[in-house]
Design an enzyme around this catalytic site. Sequence first.
Site, PDB file in Angstrom:
ATOM      1  N   ASP A 138       2.383  -0.177  11.890  1.00 35.53           N
ATOM      2  CA  ASP A 138       2.348  -1.520  12.489  1.00 35.53           C
ATOM      3  C   ASP A 138       3.685  -2.250  12.367  1.00 35.53           C
ATOM      4  O   ASP A 138       3.728  -3.478  12.391  1.00 35.53           O
ATOM      5  CB  ASP A 138       1.229  -2.352  11.839  1.00 35.53           C
ATOM      6  CG  ASP A 138       1.417  -2.483  10.331  1.00 35.53           C
ATOM      7  OD1 ASP A 138       2.276  -1.787   9.757  1.00 35.53           O
ATOM      8  OD2 ASP A 138       0.692  -3.295   9.719  1.00 35.53           O
ATOM      9  N   THR A 168       4.172   2.663   5.353  1.00 40.68           N
ATOM     10  CA  THR A 168       2.764   2.274   5.489  1.00 40.68           C
ATOM     11  C   THR A 168       2.084   3.256   6.431  1.00 40.68           C
ATOM     12  O   THR A 168       2.699   3.714   7.392  1.00 40.68           O
ATOM     13  CB  THR A 168       2.609   0.844   6.046  1.00 40.68           C
ATOM     14  OG1 THR A 168       1.235   0.649   6.437  1.00 40.68           O
ATOM     15  CG2 THR A 168       3.486   0.575   7.262  1.00 40.68           C
ATOM     16  N   GLY A 178       0.842  -1.210   0.000  1.00 43.11           N
ATOM     17  CA  GLY A 178       0.000   0.000   0.000  1.00 43.11           C
ATOM     18  C   GLY A 178       0.869   1.249   0.000  1.00 43.11           C
ATOM     19  O   GLY A 178       1.825   1.334   0.759  1.00 43.11           O
ATOM     20  N   ASP A 192       5.452  -4.667   6.188  1.00 47.09           N
ATOM     21  CA  ASP A 192       6.152  -5.895   6.590  1.00 47.09           C
ATOM     22  C   ASP A 192       6.139  -6.955   5.487  1.00 47.09           C
ATOM     23  O   ASP A 192       7.093  -7.736   5.376  1.00 47.09           O
ATOM     24  CB  ASP A 192       5.608  -6.448   7.919  1.00 47.09           C
ATOM     25  CG  ASP A 192       4.125  -6.751   7.861  1.00 47.09           C
ATOM     26  OD1 ASP A 192       3.435  -6.229   6.981  1.00 47.09           O
ATOM     27  OD2 ASP A 192       3.659  -7.529   8.719  1.00 47.09           O
ATOM     28  N   ARG A 225       1.120  -5.138  -5.516  1.00 46.76           N
ATOM     29  CA  ARG A 225       1.265  -6.349  -4.723  1.00 46.76           C
ATOM     30  C   ARG A 225       1.483  -7.478  -5.729  1.00 46.76           C
ATOM     31  O   ARG A 225       0.878  -7.477  -6.795  1.00 46.76           O
ATOM     32  CB  ARG A 225       0.031  -6.574  -3.858  1.00 46.76           C
ATOM     33  CG  ARG A 225      -0.129  -5.469  -2.799  1.00 46.76           C
ATOM     34  CD  ARG A 225      -1.161  -5.829  -1.737  1.00 46.76           C
ATOM     35  NE  ARG A 225      -1.084  -4.901  -0.623  1.00 46.76           N
ATOM     36  CZ  ARG A 225      -1.976  -3.920  -0.404  1.00 46.76           C
ATOM     37  NH1 ARG A 225      -2.993  -3.756  -1.224  1.00 46.76           N
ATOM     38  NH2 ARG A 225      -1.846  -3.126   0.641  1.00 46.76           N
ATOM     39  N   ASP A 248      -0.136   2.429   8.432  1.00 50.22           N
ATOM     40  CA  ASP A 248      -0.698   1.673   9.567  1.00 50.22           C
ATOM     41  C   ASP A 248       0.108   1.784  10.873  1.00 50.22           C
ATOM     42  O   ASP A 248      -0.412   1.456  11.938  1.00 50.22           O
ATOM     43  CB  ASP A 248      -0.837   0.194   9.200  1.00 50.22           C
ATOM     44  CG  ASP A 248      -1.755  -0.027   8.009  1.00 50.22           C
ATOM     45  OD1 ASP A 248      -2.580   0.857   7.718  1.00 50.22           O
ATOM     46  OD2 ASP A 248      -1.641  -1.095   7.369  1.00 50.22           O
ATOM     47  N   ARG A 304      -5.521  -1.772   8.961  1.00 48.37           N
ATOM     48  CA  ARG A 304      -5.474  -3.233   8.790  1.00 48.37           C
ATOM     49  C   ARG A 304      -5.683  -3.907  10.148  1.00 48.37           C
ATOM     50  O   ARG A 304      -6.731  -3.712  10.734  1.00 48.37           O
ATOM     51  CB  ARG A 304      -4.135  -3.660   8.165  1.00 48.37           C
ATOM     52  CG  ARG A 304      -4.277  -4.955   7.346  1.00 48.37           C
ATOM     53  CD  ARG A 304      -2.941  -5.394   6.802  1.00 48.37           C
ATOM     54  NE  ARG A 304      -2.509  -4.598   5.688  1.00 48.37           N
ATOM     55  CZ  ARG A 304      -2.524  -4.991   4.427  1.00 48.37           C
ATOM     56  NH1 ARG A 304      -2.972  -6.174   4.130  1.00 48.37           N
ATOM     57  NH2 ARG A 304      -2.101  -4.204   3.467  1.00 48.37           N
TER      58      ARG A 304
HETATM   59  P1  ADP Z   1       2.954  -4.332   2.738  1.00 48.57           P
HETATM   60  O1  ADP Z   1       4.365  -4.284   2.273  1.00 48.57           O
HETATM   61  O2  ADP Z   1       2.296  -2.993   2.766  1.00 48.57           O
HETATM   62  O3  ADP Z   1       2.810  -5.108   4.041  1.00 48.57           O
HETATM   63  P2  ADP Z   1       1.919  -6.654   1.312  1.00 48.57           P
HETATM   64  O4  ADP Z   1       1.763  -7.491   2.522  1.00 48.57           O
HETATM   65  O5  ADP Z   1       0.846  -6.709   0.278  1.00 48.57           O
HETATM   66  O6  ADP Z   1       2.099  -5.107   1.640  1.00 48.57           O
HETATM   67  O7  ADP Z   1       3.301  -7.066   0.631  1.00 48.57           O
HETATM   68  C1  ADP Z   1       3.773  -6.413  -0.530  1.00 48.57           C
HETATM   69  C2  ADP Z   1       4.415  -7.422  -1.465  1.00 48.57           C
HETATM   70  O8  ADP Z   1       5.588  -7.969  -0.826  1.00 48.57           O
HETATM   71  C3  ADP Z   1       3.576  -8.644  -1.803  1.00 48.57           C
HETATM   72  O9  ADP Z   1       2.634  -8.402  -2.811  1.00 48.57           O
HETATM   73  C4  ADP Z   1       4.644  -9.612  -2.268  1.00 48.57           C
HETATM   74  O10 ADP Z   1       5.057  -9.358  -3.582  1.00 48.57           O
HETATM   75  C5  ADP Z   1       5.806  -9.280  -1.328  1.00 48.57           C
HETATM   76  N1  ADP Z   1       5.792 -10.258  -0.226  1.00 48.57           N
HETATM   77  C6  ADP Z   1       4.954 -10.296   0.841  1.00 48.57           C
HETATM   78  N2  ADP Z   1       5.207 -11.374   1.619  1.00 48.57           N
HETATM   79  C7  ADP Z   1       6.209 -12.049   1.011  1.00 48.57           C
HETATM   80  C8  ADP Z   1       6.922 -13.263   1.307  1.00 48.57           C
HETATM   81  N3  ADP Z   1       6.635 -14.006   2.377  1.00 48.57           N
HETATM   82  N4  ADP Z   1       7.907 -13.634   0.454  1.00 48.57           N
HETATM   83  C9  ADP Z   1       8.203 -12.907  -0.634  1.00 48.57           C
HETATM   84  N5  ADP Z   1       7.561 -11.762  -0.965  1.00 48.57           N
HETATM   85  C10 ADP Z   1       6.597 -11.338  -0.167  1.00 48.57           C
HETATM   86  O1  F6P Z   2      -1.724  -1.140   4.692  1.00 44.11           O
HETATM   87  C1  F6P Z   2      -2.302   0.067   4.288  1.00 44.11           C
HETATM   88  C2  F6P Z   2      -3.791  -0.098   4.093  1.00 44.11           C
HETATM   89  O2  F6P Z   2      -4.334   1.143   3.669  1.00 44.11           O
HETATM   90  C3  F6P Z   2      -4.560  -0.654   5.292  1.00 44.11           C
HETATM   91  O3  F6P Z   2      -4.787   0.344   6.270  1.00 44.11           O
HETATM   92  C4  F6P Z   2      -5.801  -1.179   4.631  1.00 44.11           C
HETATM   93  O4  F6P Z   2      -6.362  -2.226   5.405  1.00 44.11           O
HETATM   94  C5  F6P Z   2      -5.279  -1.703   3.312  1.00 44.11           C
HETATM   95  O5  F6P Z   2      -4.043  -1.060   3.072  1.00 44.11           O
HETATM   96  C6  F6P Z   2      -6.199  -1.453   2.154  1.00 44.11           C
HETATM   97  O6  F6P Z   2      -5.652  -2.077   1.045  1.00 44.11           O
HETATM   98  P1  F6P Z   2      -6.148  -1.805  -0.449  1.00 44.11           P
HETATM   99  O7  F6P Z   2      -5.588  -0.486  -0.866  1.00 44.11           O
HETATM  100  O8  F6P Z   2      -5.580  -2.932  -1.218  1.00 44.11           O
HETATM  101  O9  F6P Z   2      -7.638  -1.753  -0.417  1.00 44.11           O
END
Ligand code: ADP
Ligand code: F6P
Length: 319
Positions: free
Chosen positions: A128, A124, A10, A102, A71, A126, A170
């Site tokens: 978090d 982010t 995000g 994360d 993502r 969040d 989230r």
């Molecule tokens: P954020 O970074 O905001 O937490 P996501 O959880 O969607 O957002 O993670 C972003 C991207 O990071 C994912 O779409 C994926 O490509 C990569 N990613 C997440 N978890 C893993 C993992 N366990 N191993 C490899 N890549 C990952």
């Molecule tokens: O992690 C950032 C965030 O905006 C969260 O607060 C929310 O739950 C989520 O992303 C929304 O994701 P999307 O933009 O995919 O709807």
Amino acid sequence: MKIAVMTSGGDSPGMNAGVRAVVKKGIYHDLDVFGIYRGFEGLMENDVKQLELKDVGSIIHRGGTVLYSARSERFKTPEGQAQAVEVLKQHGIEGVVVIGGDGSYRGAQKLHENGIRAIGLPGTIDNDIRGTDYTLGFDTAMNTVIQAIDNIRDTASSHERTYVVEVMGRDAGDIAAWCGVGGGAESILLPEVESSRDDMITRIQEGFKRGKKHSIIIVAEGAGSGDEIGRYIKEKTNFDTRVTILGHVQRGGSPTALDRMLGSRLGARAVELLMEGESGKALGLEKNQISVHDFDYVVQDKENDDIKDLYKLAIELSI
Ligand code: ADP
Ligand code: F6P
């Protein structure tokens, strides 16, 4: 030395300040700096371009990310990771700065394990992520939410209504807790604090007996849906109740001074770490000092005792 910067997951206000700092600091130290577009998905597709100073001109004040974000499920597979490493090697890129949450850190860890130096910046709204007091975008999102609460308070007070405001986060309640206190909410509902729903009803009713004519309830999305909470309040109290879901409005907007500073300081430090040969580390700001932790540490759940103190404070200040 060739390095790259990318944004993933995000988006959040302040990511552009981080990108700008990586590019400027890198070029200042005679590095070649590449931009990876559309996160890990774009990396696998070789959506990679060398950046010049002009590419990061006039972006420090802009929300979102000029590198776009995405993502990618494919990157979670060993084949996707091998493809990404191959692209980086083709360009001769030795180190990558990954700005994201994360999930993105888990992705960056995979680059690190595959021999590419990787440094993470917490991007982010969040808040978090373990190992930093603030994530990039949290402060801006809070200011957006506070402004919305102020506006809602005007109409809540004119119509003597109860308002439920659902905010993002989230699974984390940081935006709700901080904005609940900063916005003077009557009640906040957090995923981290159990049984707060009953406390909320009691407090609305006690406030009403003391002469309160309106109430504002902040609900973290991880604690339940605003619509459902609104119906619950109406059912239990019969007060005229309205619901506002702030949604993605919280993710945009010009970054605050704090988010610009955070992106600038951490982005520049990330480049220093890559030049020093470091890898597998995430940067944060703790007690106003830049902190460096292993990815393994920061991807674990954050201990969030502070939020319980904030919850208590919100109750004390909402009488
Ligand atoms: P954020 O970074 O905001 O937490 P996501 O959880 O969607 O957002 O993670 C972003 C991207 O990071 C994912 O779409 C994926 O490509 C990569 N990613 C997440 N978890 C893993 C993992 N366990 N191993 C490899 N890549 C990952
Ligand atoms: O992690 C950032 C965030 O905006 C969260 O607060 C929310 O739950 C989520 O992303 C929304 O994701 P999307 O933009 O995919 O709807």
